[in-house]
Structure formats: structure tokens, C-alpha cells
Design an enzyme around this catalytic site. Sequence first.
Site, PDB file in Angstrom:
ATOM      1  CB  THR A 116      -0.920   0.036   1.234  1.00 43.32           C
ATOM      2  OG1 THR A 116      -0.117   0.272   2.399  1.00 43.32           O
ATOM      3  CG2 THR A 116      -1.695  -1.266   1.393  1.00 43.32           C
ATOM      4  CG  ASP A 117      -0.317   4.882  -1.823  1.00 45.02           C
ATOM      5  OD1 ASP A 117       0.321   4.235  -2.688  1.00 45.02           O
ATOM      6  OD2 ASP A 117      -1.330   5.548  -2.073  1.00 45.02           O
ATOM      7  CB  CYS A 118       0.944   4.009   4.672  1.00 45.05           C
ATOM      8  SG  CYS A 118      -0.510   2.979   4.777  1.00 45.05           S
ATOM      9  CE1 TYR A 119       2.508  -0.100   8.029  1.00 43.07           C
ATOM     10  CE2 TYR A 119       0.283   0.257   7.189  1.00 43.07           C
ATOM     11  CZ  TYR A 119       1.194   0.277   8.233  1.00 43.07           C
ATOM     12  OH  TYR A 119       0.801   0.682   9.486  1.00 43.07           O
ATOM     13  N   PRO A 120       4.892   0.088   1.707  1.00 47.64           N
ATOM     14  CG  PRO A 120       6.713   1.474   1.244  1.00 47.64           C
ATOM     15  CD  PRO A 120       5.614   1.260   2.229  1.00 47.64           C
TER      16      PRO A 120
END
Length: 394
Positions: free
Chosen positions: A131-135
Site C-alpha cells: 500500500t502507499d503507507c506500507y510499500p
Amino acid sequence: MRTIAEINDKINRKSVVVWTAEELKARVAEVGVTQTAKEVDVVTTGTFEPMESSGAIINLGHTDPPIKIRQCWIDGVPAYSGFGAVDLYLGATQVSESVDGEEMRERGGGSVIADLIAGKRVSLRAIGQVTDCYPRASFETTITRDTINQFYLFNPRNLYQNFIVGVNGGDRPLFTYLGPLQPRLGNAVYSSPGAISPLLNDPDLQVVGIGSRIFLGGGIGYVAWEGTQHFPLQKRLPNRTPIGPAATLALIGDAKQMNPRWVRGCYFKSYGPSLMLGVGIALPMLNETVVAHCAVQDRELVAPIVDFSIPRRVRPTFGLVSYAQLKSGRITIEGKPVRVAPLASVYLSRQVALELKQWIESGDFQLTEPVAPLPSDRTLLPQDVWGGSQLAID
């Protein structure tokens, strides 16, 4: 007669009188309940037995870049990752997915938990949801109890208040959560250590409740809630002890404080892995009724003999047998002598009670007032499987 606050004050002053359950029972037999109640402040109980409804909460700490873990394996054992990004739950009976030899196939969550408590290094492999916060998509590492944040046991069901005796009336060996049962009543296995077991000494849960401080795995833990399958409405003898599985407790405690002596992984042949766990409860002797309940002897406690050869939820029994008979090493079923052995270690159960006694006498363990009682009205609801669709009713 006394309060928990008064007992804790005596613990602080190192003037408290603490006996193990066996010492209390012997004293009552000698001088009676009334005199014994005047003499003792606390009684310690203990058990060391498999408790498969156990597991560990682990927080790994964030990687750089961060990862939102959706699949994870610790030493080849799957850990549940369906909540926070790096929060995991490792179940004691989860089976290793490794195929590198028979030893690894017999290794499960209980063994991994025990290794972490012992300070050993274990491997970890994780797959993330990008995800954007967990790349980050994946990572591999090794961990110890000192390289992770939170590491605590949260056990949904421990400390059964009594249990069953397993036998096999069929014609082939059975491999069960009690261990191997030989055909044609070739052996019998029981689980509870009997009269020294914690909840058999507090049958109506008068002094044990939510928030009670306990000995858990060699560290300090607490009663967190009622356990799953909590069944206080089980039929009882006149002495208030149940004739089969009854109350249970959900327990919690910091695994980083625990001692590997009291937390051990184990494996039941052709059944699966589990966790051997030492648990002790200190019972405040608040009045004569509490003392009288603690005075119960093995000959006054019974368990049902259950035939595992019948593959049903409710199995037939061969009646009830006392723990005194069980501990003799041989019982009689339908006129036939049957060898019997405990699944719990009676010796180590005594050692738990003794170690907890020493903690209290040295001032290292105080009692707590329960913040709420455990429920006394829970029933057991079966889960039946229905064929076809079910009608939804609003």
C-alpha cells in the site's frame, strides 16, 4: 476472618503464613477446618499439563520501508497476521509447514513459543500487502525475545476445572489429545492433577475472578476473562466439585518474564503439537468456607471415563472414577483392570505450588482483588451442521 488487603500487608511484613494445597489438606485432617482457618493466610495450587488453547501475541516493530504483514511464518509455523501491520498471533497447536524432516513436521507453535522464551533465535518470513503507507512486499529475518516489542501469552482456554479420563473400547489404536489410547481398554489417561489443581480448590470461584494475579509459565500473569467453553453449570457433587469439565480461564502474561522450565513445546503422535504450561493460583483463605473447599481430597473428586472409540460429540462413558483410584495406577472398567497414567506431571504441579509459595513468603508476589467475578451461568452451545441453505430470520 481476613481480607486480601490484610494478607498483602502481612506479605509486605514477611509475616504471612503460606501453605501449599497439600499442606493445607494435611493440616485440616489433623486439626479440622476451624483451627486451620485461624492459622493460614494463603494456599498455593498448581498444575503442569498440556494447554493447547494457548498462544502468543508478538509485535515485531516496523521495518524500513514499512510492511503490512498478511502472511507470516516463524520457524516454518504460520502465525496469524490479520490485524495490525506487524502484530502476530502464534497459536500453540499450529503445525509447521516445513517438510525438512520428521522432526520439523512434529514441531509446532508451542515449540516456537518455548524457544523464544528460552532466548533462542528463530527465523521469520513475511509477505506483505503493498500500500502507499506500507510499500514493502516481503522480508526475512531472525528474531529473539529481546529483538521484538511485545511478546506475551494470551491463552483463550486454560485451567479446566476438572476434565475426563480417556479410554478406547474399539479394536484399533486411537491417537488423541490425551495421547495414544490402546484398543480394547488397553490403557486409560487422565489430565488433571486432581486435588492440587487450582480450580478444584475453589469450586464456586469464590476467590478467583477477572484480574486475579497468578503464576503463569514462571512469570506473573492474570486472569483476563472466562475461558472458552466455560461451563460452571456442570453437575456437581455435594462438596461442590464438578463431575466433569466445568469452569475455564482465559490467561494473559508477559512471556519475556517467563521461565523455560515452565513453558515447553510438546507433540502428540498422530494428533499434533501443543504446549506444556505451568500455572499456579494463590488462594486467599478469607473464611472457613474457603478453607473447607481447599480441604478436598483426591478420594472426594471424580472424573468421567469416556470412550473415544465412538466418533461423536457426546461419547458414552463407563461411569465416574475418583482421583485416588486414578493415582493408584490402575482402575477397573466392567470388571477388567486397566492401566492408567496422568497427562499432567503431578511432580511438577507440586513444584509450581511450592515455587509460588516461595514467591509470596519472600514478598515478591502479592494477591489482587478480582475486578469482576467469573460468570456462573454459562451453558455450552453445540454447533450443528445443516445440509442445504438455511432460512435467515430477522
